[in-house]
Motif scaffolding. Structure first.
Motif, PDB file in Angstrom:
ATOM      1  N   THR A  62       0.950  -1.095  -0.254  1.00 20.70           N
ATOM      2  CA  THR A  62       0.150  -0.013   0.103  1.00 20.70           C
ATOM      3  C   THR A  62       0.816   1.499   0.121  1.00 20.70           C
ATOM      4  N   ASN A  63       0.612   1.761  -1.072  1.00 19.96           N
ATOM      5  CA  ASN A  63       1.172   3.307  -1.598  1.00 19.96           C
ATOM      6  C   ASN A  63       0.590   4.438  -0.242  1.00 19.96           C
ATOM      7  N   LEU A  64       0.874   5.480  -0.230  1.00 20.22           N
ATOM      8  CA  LEU A  64      -0.233   6.191   0.070  1.00 20.22           C
ATOM      9  C   LEU A  64       0.008   7.972  -0.003  1.00 20.22           C
ATOM     10  N   ASN A  65       1.777   7.587  -0.087  1.00 25.92           N
ATOM     11  CA  ASN A  65       2.452   9.106  -0.278  1.00 25.92           C
ATOM     12  C   ASN A  65       2.614   9.232  -1.347  1.00 25.92           C
ATOM     13  N   GLY A  66       2.666   8.368  -2.713  1.00 27.07           N
ATOM     14  CA  GLY A  66       3.369   8.904  -3.629  1.00 27.07           C
ATOM     15  C   GLY A  66       4.573   8.494  -3.698  1.00 27.07           C
ATOM     16  N   TRP A  67       5.333   8.649  -3.194  1.00 27.01           N
ATOM     17  CA  TRP A  67       6.334   7.943  -3.362  1.00 27.01           C
ATOM     18  C   TRP A  67       6.839   6.013  -4.291  1.00 27.01           C
ATOM     19  N   PRO A  68       8.464   6.137  -5.520  1.00 24.82           N
ATOM     20  CA  PRO A  68       7.896   4.799  -5.738  1.00 24.82           C
ATOM     21  C   PRO A  68       8.121   3.526  -5.231  1.00 24.82           C
ATOM     22  N   ILE A 122      17.057  10.024   5.745  1.00 25.71           N
ATOM     23  CA  ILE A 122      16.010  10.315   6.496  1.00 25.71           C
ATOM     24  C   ILE A 122      15.571  11.851   6.453  1.00 25.71           C
ATOM     25  N   PHE A 123      16.881  12.111   5.358  1.00 24.46           N
ATOM     26  CA  PHE A 123      16.386  13.239   5.477  1.00 24.46           C
ATOM     27  C   PHE A 123      14.662  14.215   3.988  1.00 24.46           C
ATOM     28  N   PHE A 124      14.960  13.085   3.470  1.00 23.26           N
ATOM     29  CA  PHE A 124      13.917  13.007   2.701  1.00 23.26           C
ATOM     30  C   PHE A 124      12.170  13.034   3.075  1.00 23.26           C
ATOM     31  N   PRO A 125      11.612  14.526   2.578  1.00 16.99           N
ATOM     32  CA  PRO A 125      10.112  15.100   3.272  1.00 16.99           C
ATOM     33  C   PRO A 125       9.180  13.330   2.365  1.00 16.99           C
ATOM     34  N   THR A 126       7.820  13.797   3.762  1.00 18.61           N
ATOM     35  CA  THR A 126       6.900  12.692   3.619  1.00 18.61           C
ATOM     36  C   THR A 126       6.623  12.485   2.460  1.00 18.61           C
ATOM     37  N   THR A 127       6.822  13.069   0.952  1.00 18.51           N
ATOM     38  CA  THR A 127       6.149  12.989   0.125  1.00 18.51           C
ATOM     39  C   THR A 127       6.820  13.798  -0.991  1.00 18.51           C
ATOM     40  N   PRO A 128       6.948  13.169  -1.886  1.00 22.93           N
ATOM     41  CA  PRO A 128       7.646  13.836  -3.381  1.00 22.93           C
ATOM     42  C   PRO A 128       7.559  15.632  -3.033  1.00 22.93           C
ATOM     43  N   THR A 129       6.524  15.519  -3.397  1.00 23.71           N
ATOM     44  CA  THR A 129       5.628  17.442  -3.642  1.00 23.71           C
ATOM     45  C   THR A 129       5.257  17.122  -2.679  1.00 23.71           C
ATOM     46  N   THR A 130       5.521  19.167  -2.209  1.00 29.77           N
ATOM     47  CA  THR A 130       5.841  19.497  -0.611  1.00 29.77           C
ATOM     48  C   THR A 130       5.968  20.690  -0.579  1.00 29.77           C
ATOM     49  N   ASP A 131       5.875  20.664   0.692  1.00 33.65           N
ATOM     50  CA  ASP A 131       5.786  22.445   0.283  1.00 33.65           C
ATOM     51  C   ASP A 131       6.565  22.629   1.943  1.00 33.65           C
ATOM     52  N   ALA A 132       6.340  23.736   2.745  1.00 34.73           N
ATOM     53  CA  ALA A 132       6.969  24.432   3.030  1.00 34.73           C
ATOM     54  C   ALA A 132       6.470  23.774   4.392  1.00 34.73           C
ATOM     55  N   PRO A 133       5.659  23.697   4.891  1.00 38.49           N
ATOM     56  CA  PRO A 133       5.044  23.245   6.022  1.00 38.49           C
ATOM     57  C   PRO A 133       5.021  21.794   7.166  1.00 38.49           C
ATOM     58  N   ASN A 134       4.564  21.046   5.228  1.00 38.26           N
ATOM     59  CA  ASN A 134       5.248  19.549   5.207  1.00 38.26           C
ATOM     60  C   ASN A 134       6.436  18.897   5.089  1.00 38.26           C
ATOM     61  N   MET A 135       7.941  20.143   5.141  1.00 43.32           N
ATOM     62  CA  MET A 135       9.049  19.579   4.784  1.00 43.32           C
ATOM     63  C   MET A 135       9.664  19.359   6.030  1.00 43.32           C
ATOM     64  N   ASN A 136      10.647  18.391   5.371  1.00 40.41           N
ATOM     65  CA  ASN A 136      11.254  17.298   6.640  1.00 40.41           C
ATOM     66  C   ASN A 136      12.249  18.699   7.454  1.00 40.41           C
TER      67      ASN A 136
END
Length: 503
Positions: A194-200, A423-437
């Protein structure tokens, strides 16, 4: 009589080993081998730890990530830890303090999840309310960790028993209580990705490793209470090894149980305030969930107290070498409890400061979880690499890998380097400032401040820090405990004592 003589011999050996490093015995050696294992296993916490990080595995693979991702982590975990077992030199103040912060923040979130369930979903905690609970939890841990060594040692047995009882209860009771509508097939639980965040899918599976990286960590913290352990040279490395092995087996069984009993609507679990609490609610109902969840919170609370205990001892050891700000105040033993009360308070206050990141958003506080892993990996990798790079006087102790040391060290360091980047990558491949890692931002900020402090003109550590400061000679001469170095050549520069003796 033989047992008494053996205990005296062990105590003498421990103190002689510490003296060979240039340090006098200042703590009471009250931790038995079982209790040393207890602090490693209680900090892992297992079920509460898994509960705190399900938001990594559910969207990045679901059941397969929960079950098989843990297996991969255990193999690598053994590589890094058995390599360090024969070094027993790694130390990381920031990693330990952020460990306290992440555990206690997870505990605060779990408390609020219980309130939410008890109110039938009517109560939704704000960041300020959760932070208030977080501060209260740390305050209680400060009080506990200021107790005498004997009391703290005996508590570890209680922690181990309660941990194992909770794990076994969930492993057995969850499948028995789960309604048919929430029971999953083997295909869904073990193989349906199950892939909910959009990464490969490949990277999503790797990203799910963040869960076991945090859940099965902190086991090395028993290193920091080695000066309070009997037969530490043997007890500490075996405690780490057994804690990892136990956590691997029991943790795999817990994740297997969750994967088969969580239902197929993983999006709803991911969107809930606490995924594991929601899984329990689906299976046990409100009252059953509250009963089990109360124990989960208690065990998580125990994790936090053990972590603060270990962190305070590490801070004490660093301040003994003048390696931290305010070292002259930190390196003091309380005359009543015979424990380093000042370092307990210091670490607790810093953990509260890290908790303030919650007001910057969910991703900011998640950086504390990630930093507790990355910070430790930096501390692990340095002594592992130093063991094999260049000439050194390393001598293997009672626990050694022999010819396997180098290949295991290479595997461990490559994995830690790779996962530190992931670990430095954000939760999803398309992100913005509030959701950045923001892990890299927090880590870089700490590193920059550390460099500034070390190289600060006139007062920086580069002007007075010369490495470990032996205090064994002072102990022999005057029998006192406290700050002091081993030589009459020590001098005071700009209000800072400088030890010029080479230990």
């Amino acid at each position: 009589m033989a047992d008494i003589n053996e205990l005296k011999s062990t105590k003498q050996t421990d103190e002689e080993l510490l003296a060979s490093l240039g340090y006098k015995q200042e703590f009471k050696r009250a931790f038995t081998p079982l209790e040393v294992f207890g602090i490693a296993f209680s900090i892992i916490g297992l079920l509460p730890s898994i509960a705190s990080v399900l938001f990594y595995t559910i969207p990045n693979g679901g059941g397969p990530a929960m079950v098989w991702g843990l297996d991969v982590r255990i193999v690598i975990c053994f590589s890094s830890r058995v390599t360090l077992n024969h070094l027993i030199t790694d130390a990381n103040t920031i990693g330990s303090i952020t460990g306290v912060a992440s555990i206690d923040w997870g505990c605060a979130v779990q408390v609020m999840a219980a309130v939410n369930i008890g109110s039938g979903g009517a109560f939704e905690a704000t960041s300020a309310q959760t932070f208030g609970v977080y501060v209260a939890i740390i305050a209680m841990h400060i009080v506990i960790c200021c107790l005498g060594t004997s009391v703290l040692a005996r508590l570890q047995t209680v922690y181990v028993v309660l941990n194992l009882v909770l794990c076994l209860a969930v492993i057995i009771a969850l499948p028995a209580a789960t309604p048919a509508e929430f029971k999953n097939t083997a295909k869904f639980a073990l193989w349906e990705f199950t892939n909910l965040n959009g990464w490969p899918k490949g990277f999503a599976f790797i990203a799910s490793f963040n869960a076991p990286l945090w859940a099965i960590s902190g086991y090395d913290s028993c290193v920091h209470i080695s000066e309070e352990a009997s037969n530490a040279a043997t007890a500490v490395p075996w405690a780490i090894t057994l804690a990892i092995a136990t956590a691997g087996i029991v943790g795999w069984a817990i994740n297997m149980s969750l994967a088969f009993c969580m239902g197929t609507d993983l999006q709803a679990l991911y969107d809930s305030d606490q995924p594991m609490a929601q899984i329990f609610f689906q299976s046990f109902g409100q009252k059953g969930t509250l009963a089990i969840w109360a124990i989960v919170v208690i065990v998580q609370f125990m994790m936090g107290s053990s972590m603060l205990l270990a962190a305070s001892r590490q801070t004490f050891a660093f301040s003994r070498d003048y390696a931290l700000p305010f070292s002259s105040w930190l390196y003091r033993m309380n005359s009543y409890t015979k424990t380093p009360v000042n370092t307990v308070i210091y670490d607790g206050v810093l953990a509260i400061a890290f908790g303030c990141l919650a007001f910057a958003g969910d991703q900011a506080i998640n950086a504390v979880f990630a930093l507790s892993v990355v910070g430790n990996y930096i501390a692990y990798a340095i002594p592992i690499a130093a063991r094999f790079i260049g000439d050194n006087k390393f001598k293997a102790g009672p626990f050694s890998l022999g010819v396997f040391s180098l290949p295991v060290a290479i595997i461990a360091n490559l994995f830690m380097l790779f996962m530190s980047i992931v670990i430095f990558f954000p939760t999803t491949p398309t992100t913005d400032a509030p959701n950045m890692n923001y892990t890299v931002v927090v880590l870089l900020g700490i590193m920059v401040l550390s460099v500034i402090w070390f190289y600060f003109p006139k007062y920086g550590g580069i002007y007075w820090f010369t490495g470990p400061v032996a205090n064994i000679d002072q102990a022999v001469n005057d029998g006192t405990s406290g700050h002091g170095s081993s030589s009459a050549e020590d001098e005071k520069k700009d209000g800072v004592v400088v030890g010029t003796t080479h230990a």
